[in-house]
Design a protein around this motif. Structure first.
Motif, PDB file in Angstrom:
ATOM      1  N   LEU A  55       1.593   3.357   1.875  1.00 56.30           N
ATOM      2  CA  LEU A  55       2.521   4.455   2.165  1.00 56.30           C
ATOM      3  C   LEU A  55       2.248   5.089   3.526  1.00 56.30           C
ATOM      4  O   LEU A  55       3.168   5.595   4.172  1.00 56.30           O
ATOM      5  CB  LEU A  55       2.437   5.526   1.073  1.00 56.30           C
ATOM      6  N   THR A  56       0.990   5.079   3.956  1.00 59.27           N
ATOM      7  CA  THR A  56       0.616   5.711   5.225  1.00 59.27           C
ATOM      8  C   THR A  56       0.519   4.716   6.378  1.00 59.27           C
ATOM      9  O   THR A  56       0.194   5.113   7.495  1.00 59.27           O
ATOM     10  CB  THR A  56      -0.707   6.483   5.076  1.00 59.27           C
ATOM     11  N   ASN A  57       0.812   3.453   6.130  1.00 61.81           N
ATOM     12  CA  ASN A  57       0.793   2.431   7.179  1.00 61.81           C
ATOM     13  C   ASN A  57       1.906   2.751   8.186  1.00 61.81           C
ATOM     14  O   ASN A  57       3.075   2.888   7.801  1.00 61.81           O
ATOM     15  CB  ASN A  57       1.011   1.057   6.548  1.00 61.81           C
ATOM     16  N   PRO A  58       1.591   2.871   9.483  1.00 58.21           N
ATOM     17  CA  PRO A  58       2.632   3.168  10.478  1.00 58.21           C
ATOM     18  C   PRO A  58       3.798   2.176  10.465  1.00 58.21           C
ATOM     19  O   PRO A  58       4.946   2.567  10.665  1.00 58.21           O
ATOM     20  CB  PRO A  58       1.884   3.123  11.808  1.00 58.21           C
ATOM     21  N   ALA A  59       3.518   0.910  10.197  1.00 60.07           N
ATOM     22  CA  ALA A  59       4.596  -0.090  10.149  1.00 60.07           C
ATOM     23  C   ALA A  59       5.564   0.202   9.009  1.00 60.07           C
ATOM     24  O   ALA A  59       6.781   0.014   9.146  1.00 60.07           O
ATOM     25  CB  ALA A  59       4.009  -1.499   9.994  1.00 60.07           C
ATOM     26  N   VAL A  60       5.046   0.687   7.891  1.00 57.84           N
ATOM     27  CA  VAL A  60       5.906   1.048   6.757  1.00 57.84           C
ATOM     28  C   VAL A  60       6.727   2.285   7.108  1.00 57.84           C
ATOM     29  O   VAL A  60       7.929   2.343   6.836  1.00 57.84           O
ATOM     30  CB  VAL A  60       5.065   1.250   5.482  1.00 57.84           C
ATOM     31  N   GLY A  61       6.101   3.262   7.732  1.00 62.46           N
ATOM     32  CA  GLY A  61       6.826   4.461   8.163  1.00 62.46           C
ATOM     33  C   GLY A  61       7.949   4.132   9.125  1.00 62.46           C
ATOM     34  O   GLY A  61       9.069   4.650   9.001  1.00 62.46           O
ATOM     35  N   GLU A  62       7.664   3.255  10.085  1.00 66.55           N
ATOM     36  CA  GLU A  62       8.711   2.831  11.029  1.00 66.55           C
ATOM     37  C   GLU A  62       9.821   2.086  10.298  1.00 66.55           C
ATOM     38  O   GLU A  62      11.005   2.263  10.604  1.00 66.55           O
ATOM     39  CB  GLU A  62       8.094   1.948  12.108  1.00 66.55           C
TER      40      GLU A  62
END
Length: 127
Positions: free
Chosen positions: A64-71
Motif C-alpha cells: 500500500l505504501t509502495n510509491p509505484a502503487v501510489g502512482e
C-alpha cells in the motif's frame, strides 16, 4: 489476499494493459512479500481482476505504501471506468486497516471464519 476488479475505458484496452504491466513489473522488482500478483480476464473483455497474495500483514502495508502503487492508483482513473472495489480476504493489523481506510478505493474486508494457512517465505527479487 486481495482481489480487485478494474474496467478499462472503451478504446483504451492496450493502454490499460500496458499500465497494469508497468505496475506489476515495479511491484515484482521491489516487494519480496508479494507472493503472487496476476491480472486475470473476466467474462467482460474490458474488465480484469487483479489478484494479490501477500506474505503477511507487513507485506500488505508495504504494498500500500509502495510509491509505484501510489502512482498507479493516481493514474488509474485516466484509464478505467467506475470505481475500483477491493476485496481483502483474511486479517490485517490496526495500522494497516487505518492506512487502508485512507486509500482512494472501497475495500471490503472478509475476515476468516474457518480454515488455515501455512507459513509463507518471502520470494527473491528478480535480477
Amino acid at each position: 489476499m486481495t482481489m480487485a476488479d478494474m474496467k478499462s475505458k472503451e478504446g483504451g484496452l492496450d493502454a490499460f494493459l500496458e499500465f497494469c504491466a508497468g505496475v506489476n513489473k515495479a511491484v515484482e522488482g521491489s516487494e519480496t512479500g508479494m507472493l503472487m500478483q496476476t491480472v486475470n480476464a473476466t467474462d467482460d473483455p474490458l474488465t480484469f481482476t487483479w489478484v494479490n497474495v501477500f506474505q503477511n500483514d507487513a507485506a500488505f502495508l508495504a504494498h500500500l505504501t509502495n510509491p509505484a502503487v501510489g502512482e498507479g492508483l493516481a493514474k488509474a482513473p485516466e484509464l478505467t471506468e467506475g470505481e475500483m472495489v477491493v476485496h481483502l480476504y483474511g486479517e490485517i493489523g490496526a495500522e494497516t486497516k487505518a492506512f487502508l481506510e485512507s486509500m482512494p478505493f472501497t475495500c471490503h474486508i472478509h475476515a476468516r471464519k474457518l480454515g488455515f494457512s501455512g507459513m509463507f517465505a518471502p520470494r527473491t527479487l528478480p535480477k
